[in-house]
Design an enzyme around this catalytic site. Structure first.
Site, PDB file in Angstrom:
ATOM      1  CB  SER A 242      -0.898   0.049   1.263  1.00  0.00           C
ATOM      2  OG  SER A 242      -0.028   0.232   2.433  1.00  0.00           O
ATOM      3  CE  LYS A 243      -0.124   7.602  -2.905  1.00  0.00           C
ATOM      4  NZ  LYS A 243       1.033   7.894  -3.453  1.00  0.00           N
ATOM      5  NE  ARG A 244      -0.538   2.513   6.930  1.00  0.00           N
ATOM      6  CZ  ARG A 244      -0.109   1.710   7.929  1.00  0.00           C
ATOM      7  NH1 ARG A 244       0.691   2.109   8.778  1.00  0.00           N
ATOM      8  NH2 ARG A 244      -0.912   0.276   7.836  1.00  0.00           N
ATOM      9  CG  HIS A 245       3.077  -0.758   4.836  1.00  0.00           C
ATOM     10  ND1 HIS A 245       1.910  -1.491   4.952  1.00  0.00           N
ATOM     11  CD2 HIS A 245       3.494  -0.492   5.987  1.00  0.00           C
ATOM     12  CE1 HIS A 245       1.622  -1.359   6.297  1.00  0.00           C
ATOM     13  NE2 HIS A 245       2.507  -0.915   6.879  1.00  0.00           N
TER      14      HIS A 245
END
Ligand code: GLU
Length: 484
Positions: A242-245
């Site tokens: 995901s964007k966060r990761h």
């Protein structure tokens, strides 16, 4: 003759998975004295954009992954794909299809449950001349479908091993759309044949496309290349990135202060282990790369590992190598002064050398440099609580300040010797003074060696800050109250 390619679609940015595919193709080419080709697969006009292509190319340039041929833009080769589709129709290996998606859907609905076939029903395979003329006169769009032959398709994936698929699970897929644009399967095979690609190395998401493409090679009378599919990179939650990761553009990693070589080491060490965990040079990675070492399982994105590798690389670099990068960061933080590149250069380089040991990204430099550049620093309240509240400091610090005052040479050696002597004379642990000085000079409970820090800050700044014990206590108290 080794010839490989990286073939991104400019429908999105260059993310970490694509960067790894590119890097591994590059490594394969360089380790076999082969040729590495860049091809931009931009036939999906609606979803592709020139900015995305530019961004991908910029990302590759930043990583230093140079290509030997290309970039080849598929959008400039449309007549070739049409010609090739026509060639297959003429050979009876593909056919014209006039069906609209609605008609196909309608018929599929009707026959649902009637058999186990789910794909295109070959309605247009044997149209009479009359029907054909009628459809033409209706002005219907004409697609070209591949006539999937019966039989099994077998190949050995260089990472996943033997794979076999019965062609009855593959429908007559479209090669050329009604609007005359090729589908991915057609353009990719035509181009890979044209470029004499010897190995197709790409992400696992393409594994189900490979049997279709092998059939196309056979239809064109060409020997299929070798294939290898890299397992998808997962986030720490074992789900799609995901964007966060880390599911972000490679250029964002650049903007967050990561260095290309650390990033490439990260990509390599995520999917195969070149040896001990450290920074390898590109030459070393080329020398150690082998497809059969690449793991079948999905690697997990670990930001901590990337930071660690980046920190290792930063500490390995010289002030000369780091200073242009640090300079840029200081400029954007409004901390840069031209004197740092002139009369203060030796001092600036010394600061870089001191800070590099603890900096995990280039972006960390301005904050770490702050205590050396500004007059007023802020104090970490927890650090003050822990290290500045001891009452003995009220008398010890002025004594120590006086000692420092008398030093002719405010050097690491002299500072340390003076501090230890004073601690001994007063019967306190040197650590009491060391921690207190760190809080007063840097404002934080952790920093590079405080003796180095003080030397770099200079006598005047150090003495001024030592004088601010009660201010530090008060400011921290105030801050603590705000947070309550
Ligand atoms: N253009 C495809 C993609 O970006 C890759 C095609 C291939 O490597 O065969 O996913």
């Amino acid at each position: 003759m080794v010839r490989v390619r990286f073939a991104p679609s400019p429908t999105g940015f260059l993310h970490i998975g694509a960067a790894r595919t590119c890097f591994f193709n590059w490594l394969y080419a360089r380790s076999h004295n082969g040729t590495f080709i860049l091809r931009i697969e931009d036939t999906d006009v609606a979803r592709s954009s020139a900015e995305m292509s530019e961004g991908i190319i910029q990302g590759l340039r930043w990583l230093g992954l140079d290509w030997d041929e290309g970039p080849v833009f598929q959008s400039q080769r449309l007549p070739l794909y049409r010609l090739k589709a026509k060639e297959l129709v003429e050979k009876g290996l593909a056919y014209t299809c006039y069906c609209t998606p609605e008609e196909i859907q309608e018929r599929t609905k009707k026959t649902e449950g009637a058999g186990d076939f789910w794909g295109y029903d070959r309605f247009c395979l044997e149209l009479s001349e009359k029907q054909r003329l009628r459809f033409d006169s209706e002005g219907r769009a004409k697609a070209v479908r591949f006539l999937v032959p019966d039989g099994a398709i077998r190949y050995t994936d260089r990472i996943h091993g033997d794979i076999s698929i019965d062609s009855k699970n593959i429908e007559d897929f479209v090669l050329l759309r009604g609007d005359g644009l090729p589908t991915y399967h057609l353009s990719v095979v035509v181009d890979d044949i044209d470029s004499q690609i010897s190995l197709v190395l790409r992400g696992d998401d393409h594994i189900s496309n490979t049997p279709k493409q092998i059939l196309l090679y056979q239809a064109f009378g060409a020997k299929p290349p070798k294939f290898a599919h890299l397992a998808l990179i997962l986030g720490p939650d074992k789900k799609k990135l995901s964007k966060r990761h880390g599911g972000i553009s490679v250029l964002e990693f650049r903007d967050h202060g990561y260095l290309p070589l650390a990033f490439l080491n990260f990509l390599a060490q995520m999917s195969w282990s070149p040896g001990e965990e450290k920074i390898y040079t590109l030459e070393e990675l080329v020398g150690r790369f082998a497809l059969n070492k690449v793991s079948k399982g999905s690697p997990v994105f670990d930001l901590y590992k990337l930071e660690w590798l980046n920190g290792r690389l930063i500490s390995n670099l010289s002030a000369l190598e780091l200073s242009p990068l640090v300079r840029k960061e200081m400029q954007s933080a409004n901390l840069w002064q031209e004197t740092f590149a002139a009369e203060q250069k030796p001092w600036f380089d010394k600061m870089i050398n001191l800070l590099k040991e603890r900096s995990r990204t280039i972006c960390a430099f301005p904050k770490a440099a702050l205590p050396f550049l500004v007059d007023e620093i802020t104090y970490d309240p927890a650090g003050v609580e822990k290290h500045l509240m001891d009452e003995r400091l009220d008398t010890l610090l002025p004594l120590l300040a006086k000692d420092f005052q008398t030093l002719d040479e405010f050097s690491v050696l002299e500072i340390e010797r003076t501090l230890r002597r004073r601690a001994e004379e007063e019967g306190v642990k040197a650590a009491l003074l060391i921690h207190a000085l760190r809080m007063l000079v840097v404002g934080e409970p952790v920093s590079p060696s405080i003796f180095d820090v003080m030397e770099l800050a200079g006598k005047e700044k150090t003495l001024k800050r030592m004088n601010r014990l009660s201010d530090a206590r008060k400011l921290a108290e105030k801050k603590g109250e705000e947070h309550e």
